[in-house]
Motif scaffolding. Structure first.
Motif, PDB file in Angstrom:
ATOM      1  N   ILE A  46      30.421  30.388 132.059  1.00 56.41           N
ATOM      2  CA  ILE A  46      30.099  31.490 131.153  1.00 56.41           C
ATOM      3  C   ILE A  46      31.423  32.031 130.626  1.00 56.41           C
ATOM      4  O   ILE A  46      32.272  32.488 131.394  1.00 56.41           O
ATOM      5  CB  ILE A  46      29.309  32.605 131.865  1.00 56.41           C
ATOM      6  N   THR A  47      31.608  31.960 129.326  1.00 55.87           N
ATOM      7  CA  THR A  47      32.872  32.376 128.725  1.00 55.87           C
ATOM      8  C   THR A  47      33.005  33.896 128.757  1.00 55.87           C
ATOM      9  O   THR A  47      32.016  34.625 128.922  1.00 55.87           O
ATOM     10  CB  THR A  47      32.954  31.893 127.270  1.00 55.87           C
ATOM     11  N   GLU A  48      34.228  34.361 128.588  1.00 52.23           N
ATOM     12  CA  GLU A  48      34.473  35.810 128.564  1.00 52.23           C
ATOM     13  C   GLU A  48      33.714  36.499 127.430  1.00 52.23           C
ATOM     14  O   GLU A  48      33.128  37.570 127.641  1.00 52.23           O
ATOM     15  CB  GLU A  48      35.971  36.092 128.440  1.00 52.23           C
ATOM     16  N   PRO A  49      33.684  35.932 126.205  1.00 51.65           N
ATOM     17  CA  PRO A  49      32.892  36.577 125.146  1.00 51.65           C
ATOM     18  C   PRO A  49      31.404  36.677 125.492  1.00 51.65           C
ATOM     19  O   PRO A  49      30.753  37.671 125.143  1.00 51.65           O
ATOM     20  CB  PRO A  49      33.124  35.676 123.934  1.00 51.65           C
ATOM     21  N   LEU A  50      30.871  35.674 126.195  1.00 56.18           N
ATOM     22  CA  LEU A  50      29.461  35.730 126.563  1.00 56.18           C
ATOM     23  C   LEU A  50      29.230  36.799 127.635  1.00 56.18           C
ATOM     24  O   LEU A  50      28.219  37.522 127.603  1.00 56.18           O
ATOM     25  CB  LEU A  50      28.991  34.363 127.058  1.00 56.18           C
ATOM     26  N   LEU A  51      30.159  36.912 128.576  1.00 60.09           N
ATOM     27  CA  LEU A  51      30.063  37.981 129.572  1.00 60.09           C
ATOM     28  C   LEU A  51      30.139  39.357 128.897  1.00 60.09           C
ATOM     29  O   LEU A  51      29.416  40.291 129.282  1.00 60.09           O
ATOM     30  CB  LEU A  51      31.187  37.848 130.595  1.00 60.09           C
ATOM     31  N   ASP A  52      31.003  39.468 127.892  1.00 57.08           N
ATOM     32  CA  ASP A  52      31.109  40.736 127.159  1.00 57.08           C
ATOM     33  C   ASP A  52      29.796  41.053 126.447  1.00 57.08           C
ATOM     34  O   ASP A  52      29.393  42.232 126.374  1.00 57.08           O
ATOM     35  CB  ASP A  52      32.248  40.664 126.138  1.00 57.08           C
ATOM     36  N   TYR A  53      29.125  40.039 125.928  1.00 59.02           N
ATOM     37  CA  TYR A  53      27.839  40.228 125.250  1.00 59.02           C
ATOM     38  C   TYR A  53      26.778  40.715 126.238  1.00 59.02           C
ATOM     39  O   TYR A  53      26.026  41.658 125.953  1.00 59.02           O
ATOM     40  CB  TYR A  53      27.414  38.920 124.592  1.00 59.02           C
ATOM     41  N   ILE A  54      26.730  40.090 127.419  1.00 62.17           N
ATOM     42  CA  ILE A  54      25.773  40.524 128.450  1.00 62.17           C
ATOM     43  C   ILE A  54      26.063  41.966 128.849  1.00 62.17           C
ATOM     44  O   ILE A  54      25.141  42.799 128.960  1.00 62.17           O
ATOM     45  CB  ILE A  54      25.848  39.582 129.663  1.00 62.17           C
ATOM     46  N   LEU A  55      27.333  42.282 129.055  1.00 64.43           N
ATOM     47  CA  LEU A  55      27.708  43.642 129.430  1.00 64.43           C
ATOM     48  C   LEU A  55      27.340  44.635 128.332  1.00 64.43           C
ATOM     49  O   LEU A  55      26.874  45.749 128.620  1.00 64.43           O
ATOM     50  CB  LEU A  55      29.212  43.697 129.712  1.00 64.43           C
ATOM     51  N   ALA A  56      27.518  44.235 127.077  1.00 61.66           N
ATOM     52  CA  ALA A  56      27.185  45.131 125.964  1.00 61.66           C
ATOM     53  C   ALA A  56      25.691  45.441 125.940  1.00 61.66           C
ATOM     54  O   ALA A  56      25.282  46.573 125.664  1.00 61.66           O
ATOM     55  CB  ALA A  56      27.628  44.501 124.645  1.00 61.66           C
ATOM     56  N   LEU A  57      24.859  44.439 126.222  1.00 65.66           N
ATOM     57  CA  LEU A  57      23.409  44.668 126.269  1.00 65.66           C
ATOM     58  C   LEU A  57      23.040  45.631 127.397  1.00 65.66           C
ATOM     59  O   LEU A  57      22.228  46.544 127.215  1.00 65.66           O
ATOM     60  CB  LEU A  57      22.679  43.333 126.463  1.00 65.66           C
ATOM     61  N   ILE A  58      23.650  45.418 128.567  1.00 67.83           N
ATOM     62  CA  ILE A  58      23.341  46.274 129.712  1.00 67.83           C
ATOM     63  C   ILE A  58      23.766  47.711 129.420  1.00 67.83           C
ATOM     64  O   ILE A  58      23.013  48.666 129.654  1.00 67.83           O
ATOM     65  CB  ILE A  58      24.059  45.747 130.975  1.00 67.83           C
TER      66      ILE A  58
END
Length: 302
Positions: free
Chosen positions: A214-226
Motif C-alpha cells: 500500500i503506497t503512501e498516497p493510498l494510505l493518505d487517501y484512507i486516512l483522509a476518508l477516516i
C-alpha cells in the motif's frame, strides 16, 4: 493457494446463486481476519452462506440461535460442579469454535450481545476471572433482521464497530430464483461444498497479506476518508479500528485479484460495506448515502 480460494469462490457461487459480489466480499472479510454482519429479510440465504463458507474452509462451525432469553453463559460456557471429584470444571460454550454463526443476533438482549465483545476483539473469553483463548482462526458471522421487524434490539455502536463488513444478499435475480425453485433442497446444495483449505492454510494466507503493498498516497487517501467522517455532524466518526480494518480489507481484495499491490479502486469498492453501519447504525444494509458522501467529498490523489 490462491487457486484454492478461487475454487471456494466457485463452489459458493453454486450454492448462493447470483450473489458473486457478496461472496467475494465475504471471502475478503475472512482473509482480512474480520467479522461479518449479514443483514436481510428472513429466507435470503444468510445462514446457508455462513455454513457453506465454514465447510469450504475446513473450519469447525457452531450455530447459535439468538433469542431474548439467551444468556451469556449459554454462549460462553460455565463452570460446573462435579460431585464425584468435588471440583469445578469448565464446560465450554459454542463460542469455542472457529466459525460462530450468531443467527438473528439482534433478537438477543443487550447483555447477551455484549458477551461477544471481548471474543470479537481479543479472541479470548473471560469467565470467573480466568481468560481462555479461542481457536484460531476465529470468526463471527452474525445475521440480523431489519430494525423494523418485531422483537429486535439494535446492536450497540461498540459491537457494530467490531464487524468489518455489513452485507445484504437481497432478492435473487429471476433466473437464479427459478433455479432455486427447480431444486428446492438446501441440503443438496450444501453437499456441493467440498473442503478446499485447512485452518492452517488460511492462517498462512492471512499472513501473506503483509506482502501486499500500500503506497503512501493510498494510505493518505484512507486516512483522509477516516478523518473526514470526524468533521461531520450528521454521522458518527470512524474509529482507528475502522481505518486498520480498511487497510487489511483492501490488501485482501488485492490478494484475491492476484495482485501484490492495492489501489484506490479497492478502497472505493470496499468503503461503503465497511463504513456505513459505523457512520449510521440505524441505516439499512445496501443503502450507503453517508459513505458515498465521504467518497464524493474526499479527493482521491491517485
Amino acid at each position: 493457494m490462491l487457486a484454492d480460494l478461487h475454487q471456494i469462490e466457485q463452489q459458493l457461487n453454486q450454492v448462493i446463486l447470483g450473489k458473486a459480489t457478496q461472496i467475494r466480499l465475504a471471502l475478503c472479510c475472512v482473509l482480512a481476519q474480520g467479522h461479518l454482519l449479514l443483514e436481510d429479510l428472513p429466507g435470503m440465504g444468510k445462514t446457508t452462506l455462513a455454513h457453506a463458507l465454514a465447510n469450504a474452509l475446513g473450519l469447525s462451525y457452531k450455530r447459535v440461535q439468538f433469542t431474548n432469553d439467551l444468556l451469556p453463559a449459554d454462549l460462553l460456557g460455565m463452570n460446573i460442579y462435579d460431585t464425584r471429584s468435588a471440583q469445578f470444571y469448565f464446560q465450554p460454550g459454542p463460542i469455542f469454535s472457529q466459525v460462530l454463526l450468531a443467527d438473528e443476533i439482534n433478537r438477543a438482549s443487550p447483555k447477551t450481545q455484549s458477551a461477544l465483545l471481548e471474543a470479537m476483539e481479543e479472541r479470548q473469553v473471560s469467565t470467573d476471572g480466568e481468560s481462555r483463548p479461542l481457536p484460531e482462526p476465529f470468526f463471527v458471522i452474525a445475521t440480523q433482521n431489519p430494525h423494523f421487524h418485531s422483537g429486535t434490539n439494535a446492536l450497540p455502536e461498540s459491537q457494530l464497530d467490531r464487524f468489518l463488513f455489513r452485507l445484504a444478499l437481497g432478492f435473487p435475480g429471476a433466473e437464479a430464483e427459478k433455479q432455486l425453485l427447480r431444486d428446492d433442497s438446501k441440503g443438496s446444495r450444501l453437499s456441493l461444498i467440498k473442503q478446499a483449505l485447512s485452518g492452517q492454510q488460511l492462517i498462512s494466507m492471512q499472513q501473506q497479506l503483509q506482502q501486499v503493498q500500500i503506497t503512501e498516497p493510498l494510505l493518505d487517501y484512507i486516512l483522509a476518508l477516516i478523518r473526514a467522517s470526524r468533521q461531520q455532524t450528521t454521522m458518527l466518526p470512524l474509529s482507528p479500528r475502522a481505518g486498520k480494518g480498511l487497510v487489511r480489507a483492501v490488501k485482501a481484495l488485492a490478494f484475491l485479484a492476484g495482485r501484490d499491490y492495492a489501489t484506490a479502486d479497492d478502497v472505493q469498492t470496499l468503503f461503503p460495506y465497511l463504513a456505513e453501519h459505523r457512520l449510521n447504525p440505524q441505516s439499512v444494509a445496501g443503502v450507503s448515502p453517508f459513505s458515498q458522501q465521504l467518497l464524493e467529498q474526499t479527493p482521491c490523489p491517485l
